[in-house]
Design a protein around this motif. Sequence first.
Motif, PDB file in Angstrom:
ATOM      1  N   LEU A  31       0.829  -1.203   0.000  1.00 58.98           N
ATOM      2  CA  LEU A  31       0.000   0.000   0.000  1.00 58.98           C
ATOM      3  C   LEU A  31       0.866   1.257   0.000  1.00 58.98           C
ATOM      4  CD1 LEU A  31      -2.737  -1.059   2.599  1.00 58.98           C
ATOM      5  CD2 LEU A  31      -3.018  -0.862   0.119  1.00 58.98           C
ATOM      6  N   ASN A  32       1.908   1.262   0.828  1.00 58.78           N
ATOM      7  CA  ASN A  32       2.780   2.431   0.919  1.00 58.78           C
ATOM      8  C   ASN A  32       3.495   2.692  -0.406  1.00 58.78           C
ATOM      9  OD1 ASN A  32       1.995   2.520   3.562  1.00 58.78           O
ATOM     10  ND2 ASN A  32       3.918   1.739   4.389  1.00 58.78           N
ATOM     11  N   SER A  33       3.911   1.620  -1.067  1.00 59.08           N
ATOM     12  CA  SER A  33       4.580   1.770  -2.355  1.00 59.08           C
ATOM     13  C   SER A  33       3.640   2.388  -3.385  1.00 59.08           C
ATOM     14  CB  SER A  33       5.090   0.414  -2.842  1.00 59.08           C
ATOM     15  OG  SER A  33       5.748   0.542  -4.088  1.00 59.08           O
ATOM     16  N   PHE A  34       2.392   1.960  -3.389  1.00 63.05           N
ATOM     17  CA  PHE A  34       1.409   2.523  -4.313  1.00 63.05           C
ATOM     18  C   PHE A  34       1.171   4.002  -4.006  1.00 63.05           C
ATOM     19  CE2 PHE A  34      -2.822   3.610  -5.793  1.00 63.05           C
ATOM     20  CZ  PHE A  34      -2.837   3.067  -7.069  1.00 63.05           C
ATOM     21  N   ILE A  35       1.094   4.336  -2.726  1.00 66.46           N
ATOM     22  CA  ILE A  35       0.862   5.721  -2.319  1.00 66.46           C
ATOM     23  C   ILE A  35       2.000   6.628  -2.789  1.00 66.46           C
ATOM     24  CG2 ILE A  35       0.762   7.256  -0.312  1.00 66.46           C
ATOM     25  CD1 ILE A  35      -0.710   4.918   1.135  1.00 66.46           C
ATOM     26  N   ILE A  36       3.241   6.203  -2.540  1.00 65.21           N
ATOM     27  CA  ILE A  36       4.404   7.024  -2.876  1.00 65.21           C
ATOM     28  C   ILE A  36       4.590   7.144  -4.385  1.00 65.21           C
ATOM     29  CG2 ILE A  36       6.922   7.189  -2.731  1.00 65.21           C
ATOM     30  CD1 ILE A  36       5.498   7.900  -0.154  1.00 65.21           C
ATOM     31  N   ASN A  37       4.350   6.061  -5.110  1.00 62.14           N
ATOM     32  CA  ASN A  37       4.656   6.037  -6.535  1.00 62.14           C
ATOM     33  C   ASN A  37       3.494   6.398  -7.447  1.00 62.14           C
ATOM     34  OD1 ASN A  37       7.543   4.908  -6.746  1.00 62.14           O
ATOM     35  ND2 ASN A  37       6.557   3.510  -5.308  1.00 62.14           N
ATOM     36  N   VAL A  38       2.263   6.344  -6.929  1.00 60.68           N
ATOM     37  CA  VAL A  38       1.105   6.610  -7.786  1.00 60.68           C
ATOM     38  C   VAL A  38       0.187   7.685  -7.187  1.00 60.68           C
ATOM     39  CG1 VAL A  38      -0.924   5.625  -8.915  1.00 60.68           C
ATOM     40  CG2 VAL A  38       1.169   4.258  -8.708  1.00 60.68           C
ATOM     41  N   SER A  39      -0.339   7.442  -6.001  1.00 63.76           N
ATOM     42  CA  SER A  39      -1.351   8.335  -5.430  1.00 63.76           C
ATOM     43  C   SER A  39      -0.827   9.750  -5.210  1.00 63.76           C
ATOM     44  CB  SER A  39      -1.871   7.769  -4.106  1.00 63.76           C
ATOM     45  OG  SER A  39      -2.382   6.471  -4.258  1.00 63.76           O
ATOM     46  N   LEU A  40       0.310   9.856  -4.512  1.00 68.27           N
ATOM     47  CA  LEU A  40       0.841  11.179  -4.186  1.00 68.27           C
ATOM     48  C   LEU A  40       1.289  11.948  -5.428  1.00 68.27           C
ATOM     49  CD1 LEU A  40       1.439  13.218  -2.019  1.00 68.27           C
ATOM     50  CD2 LEU A  40       3.612  12.068  -1.558  1.00 68.27           C
ATOM     51  N   PRO A  41       1.996  11.334  -6.390  1.00 68.11           N
ATOM     52  CA  PRO A  41       2.325  12.063  -7.624  1.00 68.11           C
ATOM     53  C   PRO A  41       1.086  12.541  -8.375  1.00 68.11           C
ATOM     54  CG  PRO A  41       3.743  10.153  -7.414  1.00 68.11           C
ATOM     55  CD  PRO A  41       2.701  10.039  -6.329  1.00 68.11           C
ATOM     56  N   ALA A  42       0.050  11.707  -8.432  1.00 67.86           N
ATOM     57  CA  ALA A  42      -1.176  12.111  -9.132  1.00 67.86           C
ATOM     58  C   ALA A  42      -1.818  13.312  -8.452  1.00 67.86           C
ATOM     59  CB  ALA A  42      -2.158  10.941  -9.182  1.00 67.86           C
ATOM     60  N   LEU A  43      -1.891  13.278  -7.124  1.00 69.02           N
ATOM     61  CA  LEU A  43      -2.489  14.382  -6.385  1.00 69.02           C
ATOM     62  C   LEU A  43      -1.675  15.656  -6.557  1.00 69.02           C
ATOM     63  CD1 LEU A  43      -4.825  15.101  -4.471  1.00 69.02           C
ATOM     64  CD2 LEU A  43      -3.291  14.596  -2.570  1.00 69.02           C
ATOM     65  N   THR A  44      -0.345  15.517  -6.570  1.00 72.43           N
ATOM     66  CA  THR A  44       0.527  16.680  -6.751  1.00 72.43           C
ATOM     67  C   THR A  44       0.333  17.298  -8.126  1.00 72.43           C
ATOM     68  OG1 THR A  44       2.174  15.683  -5.286  1.00 72.43           O
ATOM     69  CG2 THR A  44       2.921  17.465  -6.705  1.00 72.43           C
ATOM     70  N   LEU A  45       0.305  16.464  -9.160  1.00 68.91           N
ATOM     71  CA  LEU A  45       0.099  16.960 -10.526  1.00 68.91           C
ATOM     72  C   LEU A  45      -1.220  17.714 -10.657  1.00 68.91           C
ATOM     73  CD1 LEU A  45       1.355  13.940 -12.656  1.00 68.91           C
ATOM     74  CD2 LEU A  45       2.264  16.274 -12.733  1.00 68.91           C
ATOM     75  N   LEU A  46      -2.223  17.262  -9.939  1.00 74.06           N
ATOM     76  CA  LEU A  46      -3.541  17.887 -10.028  1.00 74.06           C
ATOM     77  C   LEU A  46      -3.628  19.145  -9.174  1.00 74.06           C
ATOM     78  CD1 LEU A  46      -6.325  17.463 -11.330  1.00 74.06           C
ATOM     79  CD2 LEU A  46      -7.005  16.263  -9.246  1.00 74.06           C
ATOM     80  N   SER A  47      -3.147  19.081  -7.943  1.00 75.23           N
ATOM     81  CA  SER A  47      -3.321  20.187  -7.002  1.00 75.23           C
ATOM     82  C   SER A  47      -2.418  21.373  -7.325  1.00 75.23           C
ATOM     83  CB  SER A  47      -3.055  19.714  -5.567  1.00 75.23           C
ATOM     84  OG  SER A  47      -3.940  18.678  -5.204  1.00 75.23           O
ATOM     85  N   ILE A  48      -1.141  21.116  -7.558  1.00 73.62           N
ATOM     86  CA  ILE A  48      -0.197  22.197  -7.844  1.00 73.62           C
ATOM     87  C   ILE A  48      -0.555  22.891  -9.154  1.00 73.62           C
ATOM     88  CG2 ILE A  48       2.210  22.717  -8.418  1.00 73.62           C
ATOM     89  CD1 ILE A  48       1.876  22.223  -5.508  1.00 73.62           C
TER      90      ILE A  48
END
Length: 301
Positions: A31-48
Amino acid sequence: MNNLILLAVCFLAGMLLRRSGRMPLSAPAVLNSFIINVSLPALTLLSIHGMQLTSGALLPASMPWLHFALAAAFFLMVGRVMKLPRATVGALILTGGMGNTSFLGLPMIEAFYGKAGLGYGIMVDQFGSFMVLSTLGITVAGFYSDGAPSAGAILKRIVLFPPFISLLAALLLIGVDYPSWLTAVLQRLGDTLAPLALLSVGFAFQPGHLAGNGSRLALGLGFKLILAPLILALFYVYGLGAHGFSAQIMLFEAAMPPMITAGIIASEHDIDPPLAGLMVAFGVVFSFVTLPLWRLVLGGL
């Protein structure tokens, strides 16, 4: 309120799944690997991508940087005095130096200040916390996991950190319209971060880890939930003359419990995972008491 209920449900679901044996013990790592490599980058690309870079964002964005520096100085000093293990100091810096300014912070701001405060909260989170995590956070993680890595190794770790890559991409793409399908995909992927993170924390949470960690947990949460917000409030209010609604939101964000992703990074780098997990889990629980008190204190600004 719905967001807070979601966080609680996911945390409890993680605990129940561990007790039931329906998921392997390695589940948090996946789960942590998915969060770091997929979820967080996607959220950053969208929010920033949707942020406006203005001078008004500088003061709120400065708080997480100062907060992290304060935590590093405090725990390095206390670590030497108390002769704490190296990994313990690293875990306390990571979890005590970065707040949950997004997944708990934004719902709390809406609950206590209304939707009008969300813009200031996003400034703190996107321009402050996310950038601190992607630079100083991963630097500290590399230092406490590898001993004393070279400057080149630290730089390589930062540059190759997926959330940092997505942060640079998002900044470069400001002003460029995303196609509707890309926005939808990033939104769906980014939405997985909060529930998966709380599920992982709940699954990894073991009250038995309190044995031998009680004093360290009290030290870490005492700093994160009480001492650090107090020092930052004195600095910004009396040192810089910050007042008004934006100052209240900024300092309210400073009082948030430890960032979930910071605890995940500590676990990923094997930096006292039990203590990091306790800091995140108990921090969320205790913040439901401390945050209303900070709302009363900050109301006079």
